[in-house]
Design a protein around this motif. Structure first.
Motif, PDB file in Angstrom:
ATOM      1  N   GLY A 328       0.830  -1.193   0.000  1.00 30.56           N
ATOM      2  CA  GLY A 328       0.000   0.000   0.000  1.00 30.56           C
ATOM      3  C   GLY A 328       0.869   1.248   0.000  1.00 30.56           C
ATOM      4  N   THR A 329       0.214   2.396  -0.078  1.00 33.29           N
ATOM      5  CA  THR A 329       0.981   3.663  -0.130  1.00 33.29           C
ATOM      6  C   THR A 329       0.455   4.669   0.896  1.00 33.29           C
ATOM      7  N   SER A 330       0.011   4.186   2.033  1.00 29.78           N
ATOM      8  CA  SER A 330      -0.498   5.092   3.062  1.00 29.78           C
ATOM      9  C   SER A 330       0.627   5.998   3.552  1.00 29.78           C
ATOM     10  N   PRO A 331       0.295   7.178   4.091  1.00 35.42           N
ATOM     11  CA  PRO A 331       1.331   8.083   4.612  1.00 35.42           C
ATOM     12  C   PRO A 331       2.249   7.423   5.627  1.00 35.42           C
ATOM     13  N   LYS A 332       1.691   6.559   6.485  1.00 37.40           N
ATOM     14  CA  LYS A 332       2.515   5.881   7.486  1.00 37.40           C
ATOM     15  C   LYS A 332       3.532   4.954   6.832  1.00 37.40           C
ATOM     16  N   THR A 333       3.083   4.222   5.816  1.00 40.97           N
ATOM     17  CA  THR A 333       3.987   3.293   5.129  1.00 40.97           C
ATOM     18  C   THR A 333       5.037   4.046   4.325  1.00 40.97           C
ATOM     19  N   LEU A 334       4.627   5.149   3.704  1.00 45.05           N
ATOM     20  CA  LEU A 334       5.579   5.973   2.957  1.00 45.05           C
ATOM     21  C   LEU A 334       6.656   6.516   3.887  1.00 45.05           C
ATOM     22  N   SER A 335       6.268   6.958   5.073  1.00 42.55           N
ATOM     23  CA  SER A 335       7.242   7.460   6.057  1.00 42.55           C
ATOM     24  C   SER A 335       8.191   6.340   6.505  1.00 42.55           C
ATOM     25  N   ALA A 336       7.625   5.153   6.691  1.00 42.39           N
ATOM     26  CA  ALA A 336       8.453   4.015   7.102  1.00 42.39           C
ATOM     27  C   ALA A 336       9.458   3.655   6.010  1.00 42.39           C
ATOM     28  N   PHE A 337       9.004   3.743   4.757  1.00 40.96           N
ATOM     29  CA  PHE A 337       9.867   3.436   3.620  1.00 40.96           C
ATOM     30  C   PHE A 337      11.013   4.443   3.535  1.00 40.96           C
ATOM     31  N   GLU A 338      10.686   5.714   3.711  1.00 40.15           N
ATOM     32  CA  GLU A 338      11.710   6.753   3.652  1.00 40.15           C
ATOM     33  C   GLU A 338      12.741   6.571   4.772  1.00 40.15           C
ATOM     34  N   ALA A 339      12.254   6.295   5.975  1.00 41.08           N
ATOM     35  CA  ALA A 339      13.164   6.091   7.110  1.00 41.08           C
ATOM     36  C   ALA A 339      14.062   4.886   6.865  1.00 41.08           C
ATOM     37  N   PHE A 340      13.499   3.855   6.275  1.00 45.82           N
ATOM     38  CA  PHE A 340      14.278   2.646   5.966  1.00 45.82           C
ATOM     39  C   PHE A 340      15.375   2.960   4.943  1.00 45.82           C
ATOM     40  N   LEU A 341      15.037   3.698   3.890  1.00 46.49           N
ATOM     41  CA  LEU A 341      16.018   4.022   2.856  1.00 46.49           C
ATOM     42  C   LEU A 341      17.163   4.867   3.415  1.00 46.49           C
ATOM     43  N   LYS A 342      16.863   5.706   4.377  1.00 43.86           N
ATOM     44  CA  LYS A 342      17.903   6.578   4.948  1.00 43.86           C
ATOM     45  C   LYS A 342      18.953   5.792   5.733  1.00 43.86           C
ATOM     46  N   VAL A 343      18.558   4.650   6.286  1.00 46.16           N
ATOM     47  CA  VAL A 343      19.516   3.863   7.073  1.00 46.16           C
ATOM     48  C   VAL A 343      20.113   2.707   6.267  1.00 46.16           C
ATOM     49  N   ASN A 344      19.415   2.281   5.222  1.00 45.50           N
ATOM     50  CA  ASN A 344      19.928   1.171   4.417  1.00 45.50           C
ATOM     51  C   ASN A 344      20.830   1.712   3.303  1.00 45.50           C
ATOM     52  N   LYS A 345      22.109   1.703   3.544  1.00 48.18           N
ATOM     53  CA  LYS A 345      23.051   2.293   2.586  1.00 48.18           C
ATOM     54  C   LYS A 345      23.697   1.254   1.674  1.00 48.18           C
ATOM     55  N   LYS A 346      23.750   0.002   2.120  1.00 52.98           N
ATOM     56  CA  LYS A 346      24.536  -0.980   1.372  1.00 52.98           C
ATOM     57  C   LYS A 346      23.767  -2.223   0.931  1.00 52.98           C
ATOM     58  N   THR A 347      22.781  -2.670   1.688  1.00 54.28           N
ATOM     59  CA  THR A 347      22.107  -3.921   1.331  1.00 54.28           C
ATOM     60  C   THR A 347      21.370  -3.763   0.002  1.00 54.28           C
ATOM     61  N   PRO A 348      21.624  -4.647  -0.977  1.00 57.38           N
ATOM     62  CA  PRO A 348      20.962  -4.549  -2.286  1.00 57.38           C
ATOM     63  C   PRO A 348      19.445  -4.595  -2.155  1.00 57.38           C
ATOM     64  N   LEU A 349      18.779  -3.825  -3.007  1.00 60.87           N
ATOM     65  CA  LEU A 349      17.321  -3.737  -2.982  1.00 60.87           C
ATOM     66  C   LEU A 349      16.720  -4.162  -4.312  1.00 60.87           C
ATOM     67  N   VAL A 350      15.588  -4.850  -4.230  1.00 62.47           N
ATOM     68  CA  VAL A 350      14.724  -5.104  -5.384  1.00 62.47           C
ATOM     69  C   VAL A 350      13.369  -4.517  -5.028  1.00 62.47           C
ATOM     70  N   ILE A 351      12.938  -3.495  -5.747  1.00 62.29           N
ATOM     71  CA  ILE A 351      11.721  -2.767  -5.388  1.00 62.29           C
ATOM     72  C   ILE A 351      10.654  -3.001  -6.440  1.00 62.29           C
ATOM     73  N   ASP A 352       9.454  -3.355  -5.963  1.00 58.44           N
ATOM     74  CA  ASP A 352       8.354  -3.701  -6.862  1.00 58.44           C
ATOM     75  C   ASP A 352       7.077  -3.023  -6.371  1.00 58.44           C
ATOM     76  N   ALA A 353       6.071  -3.028  -7.221  1.00 61.45           N
ATOM     77  CA  ALA A 353       4.693  -2.704  -6.854  1.00 61.45           C
ATOM     78  C   ALA A 353       4.579  -1.379  -6.094  1.00 61.45           C
TER      79      ALA A 353
END
Length: 517
Positions: A328-353
């Motif tokens: 989903g794309t709720s504001p809470k989930t979007l905030s969680a995603f942004e916070a996650f990206l700020k701390v995840n600097k090295k682990t490879p990502l595959v982003i979908d949907a």
């Protein structure tokens, strides 16, 4: 397989003439003879009406060589010259004279609609009017001729490329292009054979070897590559006898929301089936029981929220993270995603949907993606990300620009899925309409994650993953058909797709004949 540009093909022709010390007329003879051999092997002299339509350039010259051989072997053939302009190529004129030496029925000159011959549905049309050199709009009467071909219901065979189709443009009017049932391409297929807006003109296709200089093939770099079994087989890494689950990495799948936990389940299963050593899933609390009961091989970590992702926090140190399916794309989930990206600097990502949808909602997040992050959008998700496009060529151009700007890899999902990374284009050859079903994209994300987990670099994992995904579906439809194929079936056939890499192909008709001799 390399897919060459129009300019590279011309260069290849010229280099062959130089290195093999032959004339361009000799090379044309090879090309026309190969077309004849292809037809003759299949028809064996059958007296079916064959209408060979030639232009006045080199493609038309190929057609005249073909017509001469057909006449010599006693086929029921009629030859026509579409009088497109006043400029006739030298090799066309040479072969025009050669045709006149083997028949009393000289080629019929076509200048307008009134000159069109009657073509019955049981006939064969060979289209040799325009080749890859077309650089101007098609005359109105020629467009009418192409429609005459289509309306006749006769089988249409195009030489090199359907007349009216260009290698680097989508036609503005589909009536100005020949609709081929089969296309015999010299040297290699063209990119337009695989794009949604142009593939419909090609029908089935096959490459004919006309003996061009082999060194050029090896030495020349191309922007576009066609991916089949032998390309991905080179990426396969065999397992060591004493390896263990820790040798093949730990995939973390993050996603899901209330009512959409199935997508995470599919991705997790696909990752493990593709070869990841361990798989964990991070989901809202409502997904815990679903995953533990439906997929016992996975470990499950939950958010503090019952229905949404609100804070992505786990102690596991994964090898790769797949994110977005069912989130989903709720504001809470979007905030969680942004916070996650700020701390995840090295682990490879595959982003979908929904992960892609969130990037589209807040494009500044693209700057936070680690280098070589993989995005796997379907057409609507891609449109949200890059905006609309006027045609498939502009779409590819925009995706290439985005890929280059953020140093990411993008898989454009669809028939002949296209992977773009490192300023290269990789066109897949597996897959079928059965994949147009809910959850198939989640399976693809899981497969790619599973390959990254095992140590494949991001680009190879994307190319290999797209191939395996499509091949699994190709094998599965033999049991389920297109309509009944579901995403879970694709996962169940990943193993057979791996085994197929080492299966010897069935011999062709020509190879069987050689074995008999």
């Amino acid at each position: 397989m390399k897919i060459f540009s129009k300019e590279q093909i011309y260069q290849w022709d010229n280099l062959t003439v130089e290195r093999q010390n032959i004339s361009s007329t000799d090379l044309m003879e090879r090309a026309g003879t190969q077309i004849f051999e292809w037809i003759h092997q299949r028809m064996q002299g059958a007296q079916v009406p064959i209408h060979v339509f030639c232009g006045i350039g080199n493609n038309g010259g190929d057609g005249l060589v073909l017509a001469r051989h057909l006449i010599t072997y006693g086929y029921h053939v009629k030859t026509y010259i579409a009088n497109c302009s006043d400029k006739r190529s030298k090799d066309f004129l040479v072969n025009y004279d050669r045709v006149k030496n083997v028949t009393k029925d000289w080629p019929v000159l076509l200048n307008c609609k009134e000159d069109f011959p009657e073509i019955t549905p049981d006939a064969i049309i060979v289209d040799c009017i325009f080749g890859i050199g077309l650089n101007r709009p098609v005359d109105e009467w020629l467009g009418q001729l192409f429609q005459h071909f289509k309306n006749s219901k006769a089988f249409t065979l195009s030489v090199d490329i359907p007349s009216g189709l260009r290698t680097d443009q989508v036609p503005t009017d589909e009536n100005d292009v020949v609709w081929a049932g089969y296309t015999l391409s010299f040297v290699a297929p063209k990119l337009v054979f695989f794009l949604p807006e142009t593939a419909k003109f090609i029908g089935q296709w096959e490459v004919l070897d006309i003996g061009l200089d082999p060194a050029f093939l090896k030495e020349t770099e191309t922007e576009v590559h066609l991916i089949g079994k032998y390309e991905v087989l080179q990426m396969y890494v065999p397992r060591e006898k004493y390896s263990h689950k820790g040798s093949f990495g730990h995939t973390m799948i993050i996603g899901g929301s209330y009512g959409k936990i199935g997508s995470v389940t599919l991705s997790s299963k696909a990752a493990l089936s593709a070869g990841a050593g361990l798989v964990s899933a991070f989901v809202p609390k409502c997904g815990y029981t679903v995953l533990q009961s439906s997929f016992p091989e996975a470990m499950v970590v939950t958010d503090t929220d019952e229905e949404l992702l609100t804070k992505i926090d786990f102690e596991v140190k994964p090898t790769v993270i797949g994110f977005g399916m069912g989130a989903g794309t709720s504001p809470k989930t979007l905030s969680a995603f942004e916070a996650f990206l700020k701390v995840n600097k090295k682990t490879p990502l595959v982003i979908d949907a929904d992960g892609i949808n969130m990037l589209s909602k807040k494009k500044t997040l693209l700057k936070l993606l680690p280098e070589n992050t993989i995005l796997t959008p379907h057409p609507k998700e891609l449109e949200r990300l890059i905006g609309t496009w006027k045609d498939d060529f502009e779409k590819i151009k925009k995706v290439k620009a985005l890929s280059k700007k953020y140093k990411i890899i993008i898989v454009i999902k669809g028939a002949n899925s296209i992977t773009i990374g490192n300023e290269k284009i990789y066109v897949n050859t597996t897959g079928n309409p059965g994949l147009a079903t809910a959850g198939s994209g989640d399976v693809l994300t899981g497969i790619i994650c599973g390959l990254v987990s095992q140590g494949h670099n991001a680009l190879n994992a994307s190319i290999f993953g797209v191939y395996l995904h499509g091949k699994s579906a190709d094998i599965a439809i033999q049991d389920y058909g297109y309509q009944s194929l579901i995403a879970s079936h694709v996962i169940n056939y990943i193993g057979k797709a791996y085994l197929d890499l080492f299966k010897q192909p069935e011999p062709t008709i020509e190879e069987e004949k050689k074995q008999v001799k």
